[in-house]
Structures are given as C-alpha cells and as structure tokens.
Design a protein around this motif. Structure first.
Motif, short mmCIF file in Angstrom:
data_model
loop_
_atom_site.label_atom_id
_atom_site.label_comp_id
_atom_site.label_asym_id
_atom_site.label_seq_id
_atom_site.Cartn_x
_atom_site.Cartn_y
_atom_site.Cartn_z
N ARG A 243 -6.58 5.71 -2.00
CA ARG A 243 -7.06 7.07 -2.19
C ARG A 243 -8.24 7.42 -1.29
O ARG A 243 -8.55 8.57 -1.08
CB ARG A 243 -7.46 7.28 -3.64
CG ARG A 243 -6.32 7.09 -4.61
CD ARG A 243 -6.72 7.40 -6.03
NE ARG A 243 -5.73 6.95 -6.98
CZ ARG A 243 -4.59 7.56 -7.24
NH1 ARG A 243 -4.28 8.66 -6.61
NH2 ARG A 243 -3.74 7.07 -8.12
N GLU A 244 -8.92 6.42 -0.78
CA GLU A 244 -10.14 6.67 0.01
C GLU A 244 -9.91 6.39 1.49
O GLU A 244 -9.13 5.52 1.85
CB GLU A 244 -11.27 5.78 -0.50
CG GLU A 244 -11.65 6.06 -1.94
CD GLU A 244 -12.72 5.10 -2.45
OE1 GLU A 244 -13.36 4.43 -1.62
OE2 GLU A 244 -12.89 5.03 -3.65
N SER A 245 -10.64 7.12 2.32
CA SER A 245 -10.62 6.86 3.76
C SER A 245 -11.45 5.61 4.04
O SER A 245 -12.37 5.28 3.29
CB SER A 245 -11.23 8.03 4.51
OG SER A 245 -10.47 9.20 4.29
N GLY B 47 -3.04 5.17 6.33
CA GLY B 47 -3.25 6.55 5.91
C GLY B 47 -3.71 7.48 7.00
O GLY B 47 -3.81 8.69 6.79
N THR C 125 0.35 5.84 -0.21
CA THR C 125 -0.54 7.00 -0.30
C THR C 125 -0.34 7.66 -1.66
O THR C 125 0.69 7.46 -2.31
CB THR C 125 -0.23 8.01 0.82
OG1 THR C 125 1.10 8.50 0.65
CG2 THR C 125 -0.40 7.40 2.20
N PRO C 126 -1.30 8.47 -2.11
CA PRO C 126 -1.11 9.18 -3.39
C PRO C 126 0.14 10.06 -3.39
O PRO C 126 0.83 10.16 -4.40
CB PRO C 126 -2.38 10.02 -3.51
CG PRO C 126 -3.40 9.30 -2.70
CD PRO C 126 -2.64 8.68 -1.57
N GLU C 127 0.45 10.68 -2.24
CA GLU C 127 1.64 11.53 -2.15
C GLU C 127 2.91 10.69 -2.31
O GLU C 127 3.87 11.12 -2.95
CB GLU C 127 1.69 12.27 -0.81
CG GLU C 127 0.54 13.20 -0.57
CD GLU C 127 -0.68 12.52 0.05
OE1 GLU C 127 -0.62 11.32 0.42
OE2 GLU C 127 -1.72 13.19 0.16
N VAL D 14 -2.45 2.06 -4.63
CA VAL D 14 -2.60 3.41 -4.09
C VAL D 14 -3.92 3.49 -3.33
O VAL D 14 -4.99 3.19 -3.88
CB VAL D 14 -2.57 4.46 -5.22
CG1 VAL D 14 -2.69 5.86 -4.64
CG2 VAL D 14 -1.29 4.33 -6.03
N GLU E 186 3.17 7.79 -3.90
CA GLU E 186 3.27 7.34 -5.29
C GLU E 186 3.82 8.47 -6.16
O GLU E 186 4.69 8.26 -7.01
CB GLU E 186 1.90 6.91 -5.82
CG GLU E 186 1.98 6.45 -7.26
CD GLU E 186 0.67 6.49 -8.01
OE1 GLU E 186 0.54 5.72 -8.97
OE2 GLU E 186 -0.21 7.29 -7.65
N ARG E 187 3.33 9.69 -5.93
CA ARG E 187 3.79 10.85 -6.70
C ARG E 187 5.29 11.05 -6.51
O ARG E 187 6.03 11.31 -7.46
CB ARG E 187 3.02 12.09 -6.25
CG ARG E 187 2.93 13.17 -7.29
CD ARG E 187 1.99 14.31 -6.89
NE ARG E 187 0.67 13.87 -6.51
CZ ARG E 187 0.14 14.01 -5.28
NH1 ARG E 187 0.82 14.59 -4.32
NH2 ARG E 187 -1.07 13.56 -5.01
N TYR F 35 0.84 -1.20 0.00
CA TYR F 35 0.00 0.00 0.00
C TYR F 35 0.87 1.25 0.00
O TYR F 35 1.97 1.26 0.55
CB TYR F 35 -0.91 0.01 1.22
CG TYR F 35 -1.86 -1.15 1.23
CD1 TYR F 35 -2.86 -1.27 0.28
CD2 TYR F 35 -1.74 -2.15 2.18
CE1 TYR F 35 -3.73 -2.35 0.27
CE2 TYR F 35 -2.60 -3.24 2.19
CZ TYR F 35 -3.59 -3.32 1.23
OH TYR F 35 -4.44 -4.40 1.23
#
Length: 166
Positions: free
Chosen positions: A85-87, A97, A16-18, A83, A20-21, A14
């Motif tokens: 992305r959702e809570s 997250g 987070t989007p940050e 990724v 992955e970026r 797993y």
C-alpha cells in the motif's frame, strides 16, 4: 495417463490494492452469483431424468468443478499475498508498484508500464508482472538508466524517462 508436469514456480507474493480488490471481487462473484446459478441449472437438468446422456447436466457439473477449483485457488492465494500500500522510501528508483515510462533508444517510441504482481498483470493495459524478465531488468534503476530487453530478434535498449508511484 497424463504427462507429468512439474509444479509451476511460485510467483512473487506481492499485489497492489487494486489487484487484491479485483481478486476478491472475482471470488465473491464466483461464490455468491455464478456458483448458485450453475447449481440451480444442474438441479433442473438432473430433474429431467437420465443423467448419463443429459448434456446440460454433464456440462453443468464440469462448470461446477471449474468454479470450485478457481474458488479454492483464489482463497489460498489471497491468504498468502502481501498487499503493498505504501510507496518505497526512495521514489527515485524503480520498485514494485511503480509506473515506469521508457523510451526506445532506436525509434524514440515511448511505452509506460506499471510493475504489478503476477496475479494482476495485463500487458495490454500496461501492467507488467514484476516476475517478468523485462521488469526484473528495470528494478532499482533510476531515470536516464538503460534497460536491456532480450527479444527473439536480439537485444533492445530502453531508457527510463520517468518513474511515478500512485
């Protein structure tokens, strides 16, 4: 001959989007900027003549191997990551997250950590790997629950005071 080391245990998949970026940006930088610059430096060093005693050439080739190794790792790792992305549905519990605020039971000191993937952790910034024993002890807990942290000095008791999701 080197000493045998068993393969490292795989971390959770797993991110987070940050995170992955950041990994994608590192891959882009290595492939599009750093590797061409090092390749050019190696080319110029090779043009100087004898490569066996040319420190710039030898160092440049070593740098290229390290860059290529990191690029291969990032490419494979990004393909297998999920990724998040959702809570979670139950935002009152600690899951991947979450930002978790903890209070030391003895001193009253507060700390705040975010549970992130093993590829993006940085304890100095409050990012704790979900694979860390302390993070695993926090999973599925609620506000006012106790978390026991095993340290070299013994057990340390923390109380969850807040749980937030971005």
């Amino acid at each position: 001959m080197g000493r045998y080391r068993p393969p490292r245990e795989r971390g959770s998949r797993y991110i987070t989007p940050e995170g992955e970026r950041a990994l994608r940006e590192e891959l882009r930088y290595l492939w599009k900027e750093k590797r061409p610059a090092v390749t050019q430096a190696v080319k110029e060093a090779a043009a100087q003549g004898d490569r066996s005693e040319n420190a710039e050439y030898i160092y440049g080739k070593k740098q290229l191997r390290e860059i290529d190794s990191r690029v291969r790792f990032l490419s494979k790792r990004l393909d297998e990551l999920t990724v998040v992305r959702e809570s979670p549905r139950d935002a009152s519990r600690v899951f991947f997250g979450a930002w978790v605020t903890l209070e030391d039971d003895e001193t009253g000191a507060e700390v705040r950590y975010r549970l992130v993937g093993p590829d993006e952790f940085d304890v100095s910034q409050g990012l704790l790997s979900v694979d860390a024993p302390f993070a695993r002890a926090m999973l599925r807990k609620r506000v006012d629950d106790e978390v026991v942290q095993n340290t070299s000095e013994g057990e340390r008791l923390w109380i969850i005071t807040a749980i937030d999701y971005p």
